[in-house]
Design a protein around this motif. Sequence first.
Motif, PDB file in Angstrom:
ATOM      1  N   THR A   1     -31.093   2.736  19.533  1.00 52.78           N
ATOM      2  CA  THR A   1     -29.804   3.007  19.293  1.00 52.78           C
ATOM      3  C   THR A   1     -28.681   2.524  20.511  1.00 52.78           C
ATOM      4  O   THR A   1     -27.699   1.757  20.090  1.00 52.78           O
ATOM      5  N   ALA A   2     -29.209   2.498  21.622  1.00 51.77           N
ATOM      6  CA  ALA A   2     -28.178   2.406  22.490  1.00 51.77           C
ATOM      7  C   ALA A   2     -28.102   0.856  22.794  1.00 51.77           C
ATOM      8  O   ALA A   2     -26.872   0.153  23.016  1.00 51.77           O
ATOM      9  N   VAL A   3     -29.173   0.169  22.734  1.00 51.30           N
ATOM     10  CA  VAL A   3     -29.163  -1.180  22.663  1.00 51.30           C
ATOM     11  C   VAL A   3     -28.349  -1.939  21.669  1.00 51.30           C
ATOM     12  O   VAL A   3     -27.592  -2.990  21.550  1.00 51.30           O
ATOM     13  N   SER A   4     -28.663  -1.156  20.405  1.00 53.26           N
ATOM     14  CA  SER A   4     -27.876  -1.842  19.046  1.00 53.26           C
ATOM     15  C   SER A   4     -26.247  -1.749  19.258  1.00 53.26           C
ATOM     16  O   SER A   4     -25.562  -2.441  19.033  1.00 53.26           O
ATOM     17  N   ILE A   5     -26.027  -0.489  19.743  1.00 55.98           N
ATOM     18  CA  ILE A   5     -24.379  -0.491  20.075  1.00 55.98           C
ATOM     19  C   ILE A   5     -24.073  -1.187  21.093  1.00 55.98           C
ATOM     20  O   ILE A   5     -22.842  -2.116  21.093  1.00 55.98           O
ATOM     21  N   GLU A   6     -24.700  -1.463  22.234  1.00 50.72           N
ATOM     22  CA  GLU A   6     -24.439  -2.330  23.525  1.00 50.72           C
ATOM     23  C   GLU A   6     -24.233  -3.723  23.019  1.00 50.72           C
ATOM     24  O   GLU A   6     -23.475  -4.584  23.453  1.00 50.72           O
ATOM     25  N   PHE A   7     -25.121  -4.052  21.939  1.00 51.91           N
ATOM     26  CA  PHE A   7     -25.065  -5.509  21.477  1.00 51.91           C
ATOM     27  C   PHE A   7     -24.036  -6.289  21.084  1.00 51.91           C
ATOM     28  O   PHE A   7     -23.605  -7.153  20.836  1.00 51.91           O
ATOM     29  N   LEU A   8     -23.287  -5.012  20.551  1.00 53.00           N
ATOM     30  CA  LEU A   8     -21.821  -5.672  19.881  1.00 53.00           C
ATOM     31  C   LEU A   8     -20.929  -6.476  20.781  1.00 53.00           C
ATOM     32  O   LEU A   8     -19.975  -7.055  20.485  1.00 53.00           O
ATOM     33  N   GLY A   9     -21.168  -6.184  22.041  1.00 57.68           N
ATOM     34  CA  GLY A   9     -20.592  -7.034  23.172  1.00 57.68           C
ATOM     35  C   GLY A   9     -20.637  -8.306  22.985  1.00 57.68           C
ATOM     36  O   GLY A   9     -20.043  -9.227  22.746  1.00 57.68           O
TER      37      GLY A   9
ATOM     38  N   GLY B   1     -28.150  -5.680  10.282  1.00 56.85           N
ATOM     39  CA  GLY B   1     -29.124  -5.005  11.196  1.00 56.85           C
ATOM     40  C   GLY B   1     -28.930  -4.025  12.209  1.00 56.85           C
ATOM     41  O   GLY B   1     -29.579  -2.989  12.277  1.00 56.85           O
ATOM     42  N   VAL B   2     -27.748  -4.037  12.886  1.00 52.87           N
ATOM     43  CA  VAL B   2     -27.303  -3.176  13.854  1.00 52.87           C
ATOM     44  C   VAL B   2     -26.895  -1.827  13.080  1.00 52.87           C
ATOM     45  O   VAL B   2     -27.433  -0.644  13.653  1.00 52.87           O
ATOM     46  N   VAL B   3     -26.279  -1.877  12.072  1.00 53.45           N
ATOM     47  CA  VAL B   3     -25.921  -0.830  11.313  1.00 53.45           C
ATOM     48  C   VAL B   3     -27.150  -0.192  10.578  1.00 53.45           C
ATOM     49  O   VAL B   3     -27.257   1.357  10.741  1.00 53.45           O
ATOM     50  N   LEU B   4     -28.303  -0.828  10.211  1.00 53.63           N
ATOM     51  CA  LEU B   4     -29.543  -0.285   9.868  1.00 53.63           C
ATOM     52  C   LEU B   4     -30.219   0.459  10.840  1.00 53.63           C
ATOM     53  O   LEU B   4     -30.656   1.478  10.893  1.00 53.63           O
ATOM     54  N   LEU B   5     -30.122  -0.045  12.237  1.00 52.68           N
ATOM     55  CA  LEU B   5     -30.765   0.503  13.267  1.00 52.68           C
ATOM     56  C   LEU B   5     -30.160   1.755  13.910  1.00 52.68           C
ATOM     57  O   LEU B   5     -30.888   2.679  14.158  1.00 52.68           O
ATOM     58  N   THR B   6     -28.778   1.807  13.702  1.00 54.99           N
ATOM     59  CA  THR B   6     -28.087   2.919  14.301  1.00 54.99           C
ATOM     60  C   THR B   6     -27.975   3.990  13.259  1.00 54.99           C
ATOM     61  O   THR B   6     -27.585   5.379  13.602  1.00 54.99           O
ATOM     62  N   GLU B   7     -28.176   3.711  11.822  1.00 51.96           N
ATOM     63  CA  GLU B   7     -28.006   4.736  10.939  1.00 51.96           C
ATOM     64  C   GLU B   7     -26.782   5.618  11.058  1.00 51.96           C
ATOM     65  O   GLU B   7     -26.930   6.887  10.944  1.00 51.96           O
ATOM     66  N   PRO B   8     -25.615   5.324  10.763  1.00 53.40           N
ATOM     67  CA  PRO B   8     -24.322   5.833  11.120  1.00 53.40           C
ATOM     68  C   PRO B   8     -24.254   7.009  10.007  1.00 53.40           C
ATOM     69  O   PRO B   8     -23.361   7.989  10.177  1.00 53.40           O
ATOM     70  N   TRP B   9     -24.728   6.726   8.807  1.00 51.29           N
ATOM     71  CA  TRP B   9     -24.742   7.751   7.890  1.00 51.29           C
ATOM     72  C   TRP B   9     -25.156   9.041   8.145  1.00 51.29           C
ATOM     73  O   TRP B   9     -24.832  10.153   7.548  1.00 51.29           O
ATOM     74  N   HIS B  10     -26.118   9.371   9.045  1.00 43.95           N
ATOM     75  CA  HIS B  10     -26.788  10.743   9.330  1.00 43.95           C
ATOM     76  C   HIS B  10     -25.576  11.472  10.078  1.00 43.95           C
ATOM     77  O   HIS B  10     -25.735  12.801  10.207  1.00 43.95           O
ATOM     78  N   GLY B  11     -24.639  10.870  11.011  1.00 40.00           N
ATOM     79  CA  GLY B  11     -23.430  11.553  11.546  1.00 40.00           C
ATOM     80  C   GLY B  11     -24.173  12.564  12.768  1.00 40.00           C
ATOM     81  O   GLY B  11     -23.243  13.188  13.330  1.00 40.00           O
ATOM     82  N   LYS B  12     -25.461  12.324  13.279  1.00 42.01           N
ATOM     83  CA  LYS B  12     -26.016  13.017  14.159  1.00 42.01           C
ATOM     84  C   LYS B  12     -26.001  12.129  15.385  1.00 42.01           C
ATOM     85  O   LYS B  12     -27.205  11.557  15.770  1.00 42.01           O
ATOM     86  N   ILE B  13     -25.026  11.895  16.195  1.00 38.92           N
ATOM     87  CA  ILE B  13     -25.264  11.006  17.530  1.00 38.92           C
ATOM     88  C   ILE B  13     -24.275  11.628  18.709  1.00 38.92           C
ATOM     89  O   ILE B  13     -23.163  12.128  18.050  1.00 38.92           O
ATOM     90  N   ASP B  14     -24.566  11.308  19.643  1.00 34.75           N
ATOM     91  CA  ASP B  14     -24.016  11.972  20.742  1.00 34.75           C
ATOM     92  C   ASP B  14     -22.679  10.735  21.261  1.00 34.75           C
ATOM     93  O   ASP B  14     -22.984   9.743  21.277  1.00 34.75           O
ATOM     94  N   GLY B  15     -21.576  11.439  20.870  1.00 38.00           N
ATOM     95  CA  GLY B  15     -20.344  10.586  21.125  1.00 38.00           C
ATOM     96  C   GLY B  15     -20.090   9.948  22.341  1.00 38.00           C
ATOM     97  O   GLY B  15     -19.664   8.700  22.664  1.00 38.00           O
ATOM     98  N   VAL B  16     -20.347  10.777  23.351  1.00 38.58           N
ATOM     99  CA  VAL B  16     -20.302  10.284  24.894  1.00 38.58           C
ATOM    100  C   VAL B  16     -21.465   9.088  25.065  1.00 38.58           C
ATOM    101  O   VAL B  16     -21.099   8.120  25.667  1.00 38.58           O
TER     102      VAL B  16
ATOM    103  N   ASP C   1     -29.845   7.997  28.679  1.00 39.23           N
ATOM    104  CA  ASP C   1     -29.820   9.369  29.096  1.00 39.23           C
ATOM    105  C   ASP C   1     -29.533  10.449  27.878  1.00 39.23           C
ATOM    106  O   ASP C   1     -29.889  11.646  27.941  1.00 39.23           O
ATOM    107  N   ARG C   2     -28.558   9.883  26.860  1.00 38.38           N
ATOM    108  CA  ARG C   2     -28.167  10.659  25.744  1.00 38.38           C
ATOM    109  C   ARG C   2     -28.658  10.217  24.478  1.00 38.38           C
ATOM    110  O   ARG C   2     -28.817  11.195  23.685  1.00 38.38           O
ATOM    111  N   ILE C   3     -28.968   9.118  24.345  1.00 44.62           N
ATOM    112  CA  ILE C   3     -29.266   8.479  22.861  1.00 44.62           C
ATOM    113  C   ILE C   3     -30.501   7.797  23.086  1.00 44.62           C
ATOM    114  O   ILE C   3     -30.879   7.181  24.250  1.00 44.62           O
TER     115      ILE C   3
END
Length: 299
Positions: free
Chosen positions: A98-106, A130-145, A92-94
């Motif tokens: 991206t959400a699947v990529s972060i969740e996949f870390l589990g 691959g997860v890093v490339l999918l989430t693109e953390p270098w942009h810094g524009k992502i909902d922390g919650v 509902d926020r991201i």
Amino acid sequence: MNARSSLHGVPPWTLAITAMLAVQLSNATSVFVIGQVGAGGTAWLRMCFGVLFLWIIARPNLRSIRKKDIPALIVLGVVTGYMTALFLEAVDRIPLGTAVSIEFLGPLTVAGLMSKNRKALVWPALAILGVVLLTEPWHGKIDGVGVLFALGAGICWGSYNILTQHVGDRFSGISGLSLTIPVAAIATMPVGLHQVISHDFAWWTLPAAAGIALITPVIAFGLEMLALKRMTHTAFGTLLSVEPAFGVLIGLLILSQTPTWFQALGIIVVIAAGAGAQRGGRRRSHELPLTDLPLKTQK
């Protein structure tokens, strides 16, 4: 011949891939229901309708439950419910991919911890890239919650994989699901019921939630349980590295969430990791439950 026996000859990684596609399809279509009853309400409705369908298909045999089975069934039910609820809060926020990529870390963490072969760690390592490339953390524009909700869902997902294999070994077919999904419905009631009754939702919301529930949890989780009965934690957990790619793909097709070039590269990387993970991923005969051994070896 029942569905379980007819699927026995299908490679377990095929069952897992089909389940992943089904999960992401249900997650993407859930976005429209979230707009009507909220993320918690959507998760709760999915669990409730899941109970209805599962009890029609496979009415649970309560007499088969042993006292030592109860803790695993309860914990798996709670984990299943909140894996869905937390993930829908994240979606509902991201973006879905991206959400699947972060969740996949589990499950990725579970795959690394459960591996007895150090060479197998190359696949989780590749998947992380691959997860890093999918989430693109270098942009810094992502909902922390949204990220925190996705991480919480990932913890549930990793626990779900372990517990699903355990319960799947104990109960045949989808009978385990018919026992755990009711627990999931009860567990998510506090976060879902008030959202449902407090919203003035459109007429199509309940039929849509029912259709999504038929896909997940009924079909998708059933296929996952069958796959986990014949795969190691490491192979299954790392094979799931393909799921972020499916999340991006389904997000593009259904939600018009267009991936960047870096995300496209990430898709290639995680697919490579998933393909590598399935090699040697079958559980050995002595690891299988008796009902999954060849017929000639059964008593």
